[in-house]
Write a protein that holds these residues in place. Sequence first.
Motif, PDB file in Angstrom:
ATOM      1  N   ILE A 136       0.914  -1.198  -0.083  1.00  0.00           N
ATOM      2  CA  ILE A 136      -0.099   0.096   0.010  1.00  0.00           C
ATOM      3  C   ILE A 136       0.854   1.381   0.024  1.00  0.00           C
ATOM      4  N   GLU A 137       0.512   2.021  -0.728  1.00  0.00           N
ATOM      5  CA  GLU A 137       1.408   3.309  -0.813  1.00  0.00           C
ATOM      6  C   GLU A 137       0.377   4.571  -0.223  1.00  0.00           C
ATOM      7  N   GLU A 138       1.229   5.601   0.100  1.00  0.00           N
ATOM      8  CA  GLU A 138       0.382   7.034   0.782  1.00  0.00           C
ATOM      9  C   GLU A 138      -0.323   6.631   1.668  1.00  0.00           C
ATOM     10  N   GLY A 139      -0.232   5.721   2.672  1.00  0.00           N
ATOM     11  CA  GLY A 139      -0.658   5.202   3.857  1.00  0.00           C
ATOM     12  C   GLY A 139      -0.085   4.019   4.253  1.00  0.00           C
ATOM     13  N   SER A 140      -1.254   3.413   5.115  1.00  0.00           N
ATOM     14  CA  SER A 140      -0.892   1.969   5.650  1.00  0.00           C
ATOM     15  C   SER A 140      -1.861   1.381   6.185  1.00  0.00           C
ATOM     16  N   TRP A 141      -2.011   0.132   6.333  1.00  0.00           N
ATOM     17  CA  TRP A 141      -3.257  -0.771   7.077  1.00  0.00           C
ATOM     18  C   TRP A 141      -3.101  -0.703   8.550  1.00  0.00           C
ATOM     19  N   LEU A 142      -3.984  -0.814   9.265  1.00  0.00           N
ATOM     20  CA  LEU A 142      -4.154  -1.000  10.628  1.00  0.00           C
ATOM     21  C   LEU A 142      -4.314  -2.555  10.861  1.00  0.00           C
ATOM     22  N   LYS A 143      -3.636  -2.986  11.655  1.00  0.00           N
ATOM     23  CA  LYS A 143      -3.478  -4.361  12.320  1.00  0.00           C
ATOM     24  C   LYS A 143      -3.081  -5.167  11.210  1.00  0.00           C
ATOM     25  N   GLU A 144      -2.124  -4.793  10.502  1.00  0.00           N
ATOM     26  CA  GLU A 144      -1.754  -5.611   9.228  1.00  0.00           C
ATOM     27  C   GLU A 144      -1.557  -6.848   9.506  1.00  0.00           C
ATOM     28  N   GLU A 145      -1.192  -7.373  10.401  1.00  0.00           N
ATOM     29  CA  GLU A 145      -0.919  -9.184  10.607  1.00  0.00           C
ATOM     30  C   GLU A 145      -2.319  -9.840  11.126  1.00  0.00           C
ATOM     31  N   GLN A 146      -3.314  -9.112  11.020  1.00  0.00           N
ATOM     32  CA  GLN A 146      -4.397  -9.793  11.341  1.00  0.00           C
ATOM     33  C   GLN A 146      -5.098 -10.476   9.860  1.00  0.00           C
ATOM     34  N   PRO A 147      -5.679 -11.727   9.872  1.00  0.00           N
ATOM     35  CA  PRO A 147      -6.385 -12.009   8.497  1.00  0.00           C
ATOM     36  C   PRO A 147      -7.637 -11.015   8.018  1.00  0.00           C
ATOM     37  N   PHE A 148      -7.996 -10.816   7.132  1.00  0.00           N
ATOM     38  CA  PHE A 148      -9.128  -9.983   6.688  1.00  0.00           C
ATOM     39  C   PHE A 148      -9.921 -10.534   5.677  1.00  0.00           C
ATOM     40  N   THR A 149     -10.995  -9.999   5.554  1.00  0.00           N
ATOM     41  CA  THR A 149     -12.064 -10.466   4.217  1.00  0.00           C
ATOM     42  C   THR A 149     -11.928  -9.144   3.360  1.00  0.00           C
ATOM     43  N   VAL A 161     -12.136  -5.839   7.670  1.00  0.00           N
ATOM     44  CA  VAL A 161     -12.777  -5.791   6.228  1.00  0.00           C
ATOM     45  C   VAL A 161     -12.028  -4.781   5.452  1.00  0.00           C
ATOM     46  N   ARG A 162     -11.618  -5.080   4.299  1.00  0.00           N
ATOM     47  CA  ARG A 162     -11.081  -4.389   3.257  1.00  0.00           C
ATOM     48  C   ARG A 162     -11.787  -4.295   1.991  1.00  0.00           C
ATOM     49  N   ALA A 163     -11.482  -3.034   1.271  1.00  0.00           N
ATOM     50  CA  ALA A 163     -12.386  -2.911   0.066  1.00  0.00           C
ATOM     51  C   ALA A 163     -11.362  -1.856  -0.912  1.00  0.00           C
ATOM     52  N   ASP A 164     -11.448  -1.884  -2.019  1.00  0.00           N
ATOM     53  CA  ASP A 164     -11.012  -0.745  -2.896  1.00  0.00           C
ATOM     54  C   ASP A 164     -11.958  -0.301  -3.913  1.00  0.00           C
ATOM     55  N   THR A 165     -11.772   0.772  -4.500  1.00  0.00           N
ATOM     56  CA  THR A 165     -12.498   1.247  -5.611  1.00  0.00           C
ATOM     57  C   THR A 165     -11.559   2.227  -6.387  1.00  0.00           C
ATOM     58  N   HIS A 166     -11.890   2.496  -7.671  1.00  0.00           N
ATOM     59  CA  HIS A 166     -11.381   3.353  -8.529  1.00  0.00           C
ATOM     60  C   HIS A 166     -11.499   4.820  -7.891  1.00  0.00           C
ATOM     61  N   ARG A 167     -10.642   5.909  -8.158  1.00  0.00           N
ATOM     62  CA  ARG A 167     -10.605   7.340  -7.414  1.00  0.00           C
ATOM     63  C   ARG A 167     -11.576   7.883  -8.004  1.00  0.00           C
ATOM     64  N   ILE A 168     -12.190   7.625  -9.275  1.00  0.00           N
ATOM     65  CA  ILE A 168     -13.472   8.268  -9.855  1.00  0.00           C
ATOM     66  C   ILE A 168     -14.873   7.896  -9.286  1.00  0.00           C
ATOM     67  N   ASN A 169     -14.770   6.605  -8.448  1.00  0.00           N
ATOM     68  CA  ASN A 169     -16.150   5.900  -8.187  1.00  0.00           C
ATOM     69  C   ASN A 169     -16.569   6.657  -6.800  1.00  0.00           C
ATOM     70  N   GLN A 170     -17.127   7.620  -6.818  1.00  0.00           N
ATOM     71  CA  GLN A 170     -17.542   8.381  -5.607  1.00  0.00           C
ATOM     72  C   GLN A 170     -18.850   7.579  -4.954  1.00  0.00           C
ATOM     73  N   ARG A 171     -19.542   6.989  -5.801  1.00  0.00           N
ATOM     74  CA  ARG A 171     -20.750   6.083  -5.046  1.00  0.00           C
ATOM     75  C   ARG A 171     -19.883   5.186  -4.087  1.00  0.00           C
ATOM     76  N   MET A 172     -18.957   4.353  -4.690  1.00  0.00           N
ATOM     77  CA  MET A 172     -18.478   3.408  -3.886  1.00  0.00           C
ATOM     78  C   MET A 172     -17.862   3.931  -2.549  1.00  0.00           C
ATOM     79  N   LYS A 173     -16.987   5.047  -2.931  1.00  0.00           N
ATOM     80  CA  LYS A 173     -16.490   5.581  -1.750  1.00  0.00           C
ATOM     81  C   LYS A 173     -17.435   6.273  -0.834  1.00  0.00           C
ATOM     82  N   HIS A 174     -18.463   6.629  -1.155  1.00  0.00           N
ATOM     83  CA  HIS A 174     -19.359   7.221  -0.142  1.00  0.00           C
ATOM     84  C   HIS A 174     -19.916   5.803   0.435  1.00  0.00           C
ATOM     85  N   LEU A 175     -20.396   4.917  -0.005  1.00  0.00           N
ATOM     86  CA  LEU A 175     -21.200   3.922   0.441  1.00  0.00           C
ATOM     87  C   LEU A 175     -20.157   3.336   1.790  1.00  0.00           C
ATOM     88  N   LEU A 176     -18.671   2.815   1.320  1.00  0.00           N
ATOM     89  CA  LEU A 176     -17.829   2.875   2.405  1.00  0.00           C
ATOM     90  C   LEU A 176     -17.498   3.536   3.409  1.00  0.00           C
TER      91      LEU A 176
END
Length: 157
Positions: free
Chosen positions: A65-78, A114-129
Motif C-alpha cells: 500500500i502506498e501513501e498510507g498503511s493498513w491497521l492491524k496488518e498482521e490480522q487476517p481480513f476479508t 474488512v478491506r475494499a478498494d475502488t477506482h478514485r473516480i467511483n464516488q458512489r462506492m467511496k460514499h458507501l464505504l
Amino acid sequence: MMHIIDEAKVLLAKDNSPQWQNGYPNEQVLAQDIKQGFGYVLIVDKQIVATAALQQTPDENYQHIEEGSWLKEEQPFTTIHRIALSSNYRGMSLATFFLSHLISESYRLGFRQVRADTHRINQRMKHLLEKNGFQYRGIIYVKDYVDNARDAYQLCL
C-alpha cells in the motif's frame, strides 16, 4: 447476477470511470466466486437484487500500500469485491443493507477486519464505504489493468 454487473458497468461508464469497462467482471469470474464460496447475493421478493464477492483468503493486491498503511496488518481480513446493485432497486438503501450483511458475515466467519478498494473516480462506492465506517488507508494497485491505482479502505471490527 451478470445482468446486475452489466447494469453497474453502464453506471460506471456514465460516471466516466474506466472501472469494469474492459470485460471484467465476467461470468467466469462470478462462477469462480461461487465455486470458492465467496459469491453472495441479496434477495428481495424472490429476486436477486445485488451481488458481491466476500473474499476470505489473502488478497495479493493488498500486500503493498502506498501513501498510507493498513491497521492491524498482521490480522487476517476479508475483502469485498464486485459489489453491485440492480438499477431497479437503487435509492432504497439496499446497498448499505447488503454491505452491512457482508461485514456481519465477515465477523461471523472469525475475521476482525474488512478491506475494499475502488477506482478514485467511483464516488458512489467511496460514499458507501465511508458511510459504513470504512476508513481510507492509501493506494493499492490491481494487476492486469491499465488504470490500476485504487483507493483502499479498511474497517476494523
